[in-house]
Design a protein around this motif. Structure first.
Motif, PDB file in Angstrom:
ATOM      1  N   VAL A 166       0.848  -1.191   0.000  1.00  0.00           N
ATOM      2  CA  VAL A 166       0.000   0.000   0.000  1.00  0.00           C
ATOM      3  C   VAL A 166       0.884   1.241   0.000  1.00  0.00           C
ATOM      4  O   VAL A 166       1.802   1.363   0.821  1.00  0.00           O
ATOM      5  N   ILE A 167       0.625   2.142  -0.929  1.00  0.00           N
ATOM      6  CA  ILE A 167       1.244   3.472  -0.921  1.00  0.00           C
ATOM      7  C   ILE A 167       0.213   4.410  -0.306  1.00  0.00           C
ATOM      8  O   ILE A 167      -0.874   4.592  -0.867  1.00  0.00           O
ATOM      9  N   LEU A 168       0.519   4.981   0.832  1.00  0.00           N
ATOM     10  CA  LEU A 168      -0.475   5.704   1.626  1.00  0.00           C
ATOM     11  C   LEU A 168      -0.064   7.152   1.853  1.00  0.00           C
ATOM     12  O   LEU A 168       0.980   7.427   2.451  1.00  0.00           O
ATOM     13  N   ASP A 169      -0.896   8.078   1.383  1.00  0.00           N
ATOM     14  CA  ASP A 169      -0.629   9.496   1.605  1.00  0.00           C
ATOM     15  C   ASP A 169      -1.013   9.888   3.028  1.00  0.00           C
ATOM     16  O   ASP A 169      -1.973   9.360   3.595  1.00  0.00           O
ATOM     17  N   LEU A 170      -0.258  10.810   3.607  1.00  0.00           N
ATOM     18  CA  LEU A 170      -0.540  11.254   4.975  1.00  0.00           C
ATOM     19  C   LEU A 170      -1.790  12.125   5.037  1.00  0.00           C
ATOM     20  O   LEU A 170      -2.582  12.030   5.983  1.00  0.00           O
ATOM     21  N   MET A 171      -1.991  12.969   4.028  1.00  0.00           N
ATOM     22  CA  MET A 171      -3.102  13.920   4.043  1.00  0.00           C
ATOM     23  C   MET A 171      -4.215  13.433   3.120  1.00  0.00           C
ATOM     24  O   MET A 171      -4.074  13.426   1.903  1.00  0.00           O
ATOM     25  N   LEU A 172      -5.329  13.018   3.719  1.00  0.00           N
ATOM     26  CA  LEU A 172      -6.479  12.527   2.962  1.00  0.00           C
ATOM     27  C   LEU A 172      -7.723  13.299   3.376  1.00  0.00           C
ATOM     28  O   LEU A 172      -7.775  13.862   4.478  1.00  0.00           O
ATOM     29  N   PRO A 173      -8.762  13.345   2.531  1.00  0.00           N
ATOM     30  CA  PRO A 173      -9.917  14.198   2.827  1.00  0.00           C
ATOM     31  C   PRO A 173     -10.795  13.716   3.978  1.00  0.00           C
ATOM     32  O   PRO A 173     -11.405  14.531   4.675  1.00  0.00           O
ATOM     33  N   ASP A 174     -10.877  12.407   4.213  1.00  0.00           N
ATOM     34  CA  ASP A 174     -11.800  11.917   5.240  1.00  0.00           C
ATOM     35  C   ASP A 174     -11.117  11.554   6.554  1.00  0.00           C
ATOM     36  O   ASP A 174     -11.716  11.625   7.620  1.00  0.00           O
ATOM     37  N   MET A 175      -9.857  11.137   6.492  1.00  0.00           N
ATOM     38  CA  MET A 175      -9.081  10.830   7.703  1.00  0.00           C
ATOM     39  C   MET A 175      -7.618  10.893   7.318  1.00  0.00           C
ATOM     40  O   MET A 175      -7.277  10.735   6.145  1.00  0.00           O
ATOM     41  N   ASP A 176      -6.740  11.153   8.292  1.00  0.00           N
ATOM     42  CA  ASP A 176      -5.332  11.252   7.914  1.00  0.00           C
ATOM     43  C   ASP A 176      -4.732   9.858   7.728  1.00  0.00           C
ATOM     44  O   ASP A 176      -5.281   8.842   8.166  1.00  0.00           O
ATOM     45  N   GLY A 177      -3.585   9.838   7.042  1.00  0.00           N
ATOM     46  CA  GLY A 177      -2.952   8.571   6.730  1.00  0.00           C
ATOM     47  C   GLY A 177      -2.531   7.785   7.956  1.00  0.00           C
ATOM     48  O   GLY A 177      -2.472   6.548   7.917  1.00  0.00           O
ATOM     49  N   LEU A 178      -2.223   8.480   9.047  1.00  0.00           N
ATOM     50  CA  LEU A 178      -1.844   7.786  10.271  1.00  0.00           C
ATOM     51  C   LEU A 178      -2.999   6.924  10.779  1.00  0.00           C
ATOM     52  O   LEU A 178      -2.808   5.786  11.206  1.00  0.00           O
ATOM     53  N   GLU A 179      -4.210   7.479  10.718  1.00  0.00           N
ATOM     54  CA  GLU A 179      -5.380   6.727  11.161  1.00  0.00           C
ATOM     55  C   GLU A 179      -5.647   5.557  10.220  1.00  0.00           C
ATOM     56  O   GLU A 179      -6.019   4.459  10.661  1.00  0.00           O
ATOM     57  N   VAL A 180      -5.456   5.781   8.923  1.00  0.00           N
ATOM     58  CA  VAL A 180      -5.640   4.686   7.963  1.00  0.00           C
ATOM     59  C   VAL A 180      -4.648   3.566   8.267  1.00  0.00           C
ATOM     60  O   VAL A 180      -5.001   2.387   8.274  1.00  0.00           O
ATOM     61  N   CYS A 181      -3.401   3.932   8.548  1.00  0.00           N
ATOM     62  CA  CYS A 181      -2.385   2.933   8.855  1.00  0.00           C
ATOM     63  C   CYS A 181      -2.747   2.154  10.120  1.00  0.00           C
ATOM     64  O   CYS A 181      -2.617   0.926  10.159  1.00  0.00           O
TER      65      CYS A 181
END
Length: 236
Positions: free
Chosen positions: A51-66
């Motif tokens: 997974v290539i995961l951006d830190l800044m996302l519109p619904d939640m930040d990448g840290l939370e996604v991780c």
């Protein structure tokens, strides 16, 4: 290399550029523009290899996604994550590694460096999947199954990222030997350490938290000041 990647990135132009570039090297990229869609993709029948995961996302930040990826059931929780961090903020890097990212790359980045880091992660994963002659490593209450890529402490499962598992195996296979940070990184075919890069220390801290009874007073992975680390041979 014919690997399937998932890119969670809200910049559609960047995602298209990355997809086209990586596609030239045989890497297939599926793009999701927000964390919710990306997490849903990871709960499907076919998992990506990375997974290539951006830190800044519109619904939640990448840290939370991780964090949510690492909390998913089964093999989905072990999918390697390469995090894209804005401006290379050191705290973003440290936090990302602490919550389970396998590597990070600051924006803006060169596509060639992204490809190199992806290949390094996939090589580590492929190498770790090769069955060794003796697949079990036992150190008292700690058991490492190299075939299943699982860890138990006192019979209870311990959770590590794919990269952290490889680091632990590297140390355990060389129990009693003092290894420098460079030797450890080289053994898992990782990228060379940058000057003053403390990422290896962050990973070691996460491993200690998973396998040590008291991570602040470790008995397994010991720091050798000014040199590196040693995996102790004692059996609890």
């Amino acid at each position: 290399m014919n690997s399937q990647l998932l890119m969670i990135e809200d910049d559609h132009r960047l995602a298209q550029m990355v997809g086209e570039y990586l596609g030239q090297s045989g890497l297939q990229v599926t793009h999701m523009a927000d964390g919710t869609s990306g997490l849903a993709q990871l709960q499907g029948s076919e998992l990506p290899d990375l997974v290539i995961l951006d830190l800044m996302l519109p619904d939640m930040d990448g840290l939370e996604v991780c964090r949510r990826i690492r909390a998913l059931p089964g093999a989905a929780a072990q999918v390697p994550v390469l995090m894209l961090t804005a401006k290379g903020d050191p705290m973003d890097r440290v936090i990302g590694l602490e919550i389970g990212a396998d590597d990070y790359l600051p924006k803006p980045f060169e596509p060639r460096e992204l490809l190199a880091r992806i290949r390094a992660i996939l090589r580590r994963r492929e190498a770790g999947a090769q069955p060794p002659a003796n697949h079990l490593l036992r150190f008292g209450s700690l058991e490492i199954d190299r075939d299943a890529r699982t860890i138990t402490v006192g019979g209870e499962p311990a959770e590590l990222t794919s990269y952290q598992f490889d680091l632990l195996v590297t140390m355990a296979e060389r129990a009693g030997r003092v290894l420098t940070r460079d030797q450890i990184m080289e053994a898992v075919r990782g990228r060379e350490l940058e000057a003053f890069d403390r990422s290896i220390d962050v990973h070691m801290g996460r491993i200690r938290a998973a396998i040590e009874a008291d991570p602040k007073n470790p008995r397994r992975i010991l720091t050798v000041r000014g040199v590196g680390y040693v995996f102790a041979k004692q059996q609890d």
